[in-house]
Design an enzyme around this catalytic site. Structure first.
Site, mmCIF file in Angstrom:
data_model
loop_
_atom_site.group_PDB
_atom_site.id
_atom_site.type_symbol
_atom_site.label_atom_id
_atom_site.label_comp_id
_atom_site.label_asym_id
_atom_site.label_seq_id
_atom_site.Cartn_x
_atom_site.Cartn_y
_atom_site.Cartn_z
ATOM 1 N N HIS A 94 0.624 -1.334 -0.039
ATOM 2 C CA HIS A 94 0.242 -0.006 -0.096
ATOM 3 C C HIS A 94 0.582 1.582 0.218
ATOM 4 C CE1 HIS A 94 -2.966 2.853 1.479
ATOM 5 N NE2 HIS A 94 -3.940 1.476 0.301
ATOM 6 N N GLU A 166 -4.705 2.170 -6.823
ATOM 7 C CA GLU A 166 -4.270 3.424 -6.079
ATOM 8 C C GLU A 166 -3.937 4.955 -6.599
ATOM 9 O OE1 GLU A 166 -6.758 1.649 -2.259
ATOM 10 O OE2 GLU A 166 -4.343 2.282 -2.134
HETATM 11 P P1 13P Z 1 -9.557 6.422 0.259
HETATM 12 O O1 13P Z 1 -11.478 5.804 -0.337
HETATM 13 O O2 13P Z 1 -10.319 6.359 2.024
HETATM 14 O O3 13P Z 1 -9.403 7.591 -0.436
HETATM 15 O O4 13P Z 1 -8.602 5.225 0.658
HETATM 16 C C1 13P Z 1 -8.272 3.982 -0.794
HETATM 17 C C2 13P Z 1 -7.186 3.639 0.090
HETATM 18 O O5 13P Z 1 -6.195 4.094 0.200
HETATM 19 C C3 13P Z 1 -7.201 1.911 0.295
HETATM 20 O O6 13P Z 1 -6.179 1.130 0.448
#
Ligand code: 13P
Length: 257
Positions: A94, A166
């Site tokens: 992550h 992400e």
């Molecule tokens: P948000 O949905 O709060 O932007 O976070 C995304 C995330 O980091 C999920 O792993």
């Protein structure tokens, strides 16, 4: 079938995590055949959340694991402990771990391998920073992160891999990303996976999901793109009504094909 994963990060006490698990389980049908739902509490809340979920179809995920099987690694939690608890999915790499604790690509690769050794599905998180986006490096960064994690892996006979795209600059920002932009990165990720594993293996075993400020208001746009196989949800997964609305949207999107 689409996959919806909630990442609860380090936002809750154990009692709050148990309550959220109960509320999510109560709001969803007893059987779910058209969507997969995973929640990832912090380590300390894993067993209590497992118990709170009871017989619900919601599956347990972890937010990380140690790259080693066992040994003198103070403060770490092993894949075999997670497997003992009943964890089936594990987030790896992550962006918050890449930036806060400087996880590098070799470590992330080792964690993916360790997840397989313990029969868990790795959810590899990739994505560019705002600076990399501005420099036109988005595609290069995403491809590099996927290759570093997945090339030269020993794949077990039966396994699944998930990549979560992400964009780092979108996480927690409330910024709405154009689903078409997200879909373009998904396409690059899928082509990279097909190159690494062969097209047949990648299409059978790999799912690519989107994360970054997903909520019930914007999810339909993401799931209308066939290349987006689901979502990884942070903030909005901390509210049972919001999260279950996202799950419902994923079920409907699936029914539409
Ligand atoms: P948000 O949905 O709060 O932007 O976070 C995304 C995330 O980091 C999920 O792993």
């Amino acid at each position: 079938m689409r996959t919806v994963i909630g990442n609860w990060k380090m936002q809750l006490t154990i009692a709050e995590a148990e309550q959220l698990a109960k509320d999510v389980a109560a709001a969803l049908p007893k059987r779910l055949t058209d969507v997969r739902v995973v929640v990832c509490p912090s380590y300390a809340a894993l067993a209590p959340v497992r118990d709170a979920l009871g017989g619900s179809p919601v599956v347990l995920g972890a937010q990380d694991l140690c790259h080693e099987e066992k040994g003198a690694y103070t403060g770490e939690v092993s894949g075999r402990e997670l497997a003992d608890i009943g964890v089936k999915f594990v987030l790896i790499g992550h962006s918050e771990r890449r930036s806060h604790v400087h996880e590098d690509e070799a470590l992330i690769h080792a964690k993916v391998q360790r997840a397989f050794k313990n029969k868990m599905t790795p959810v590899l998180c990739v994505g560019e920073t705002r600076d990399e986006l501005d420099k036109g490096l988005r595609d290069v960064v995403v491809e590099r992160q996927v290759r570093a994690a997945f090339e030269k892996l020993e794949l077990p006979a039966r396994c699944e891999m998930i990549v979560a795209y992400e964009p780092v600059w979108v996480i927690g920002s409330g910024t709405d990303v154009d689903p078409e932009d997200a879909a373009r990165s998904h396409y690059i990720i899928r082509e990279t996976l097909r190159d690494i594993f062969t097209p047949e293996t990648a299409d059978r075993r790999c799912r690519v999901i989107y994360g970054g400020s997903v909520d019930k208001g914007n999810i339909a746009g993401f799931l209308s793109r066939p290349v987006i196989d689901g979502v990884l949800v942070g903030g909005a997964s901390l509210s049972a009504p919001e999260f279950t609305a996202i799950v419902e949207a994923a079920r409907t999107a699936d029914a539409k094909g």
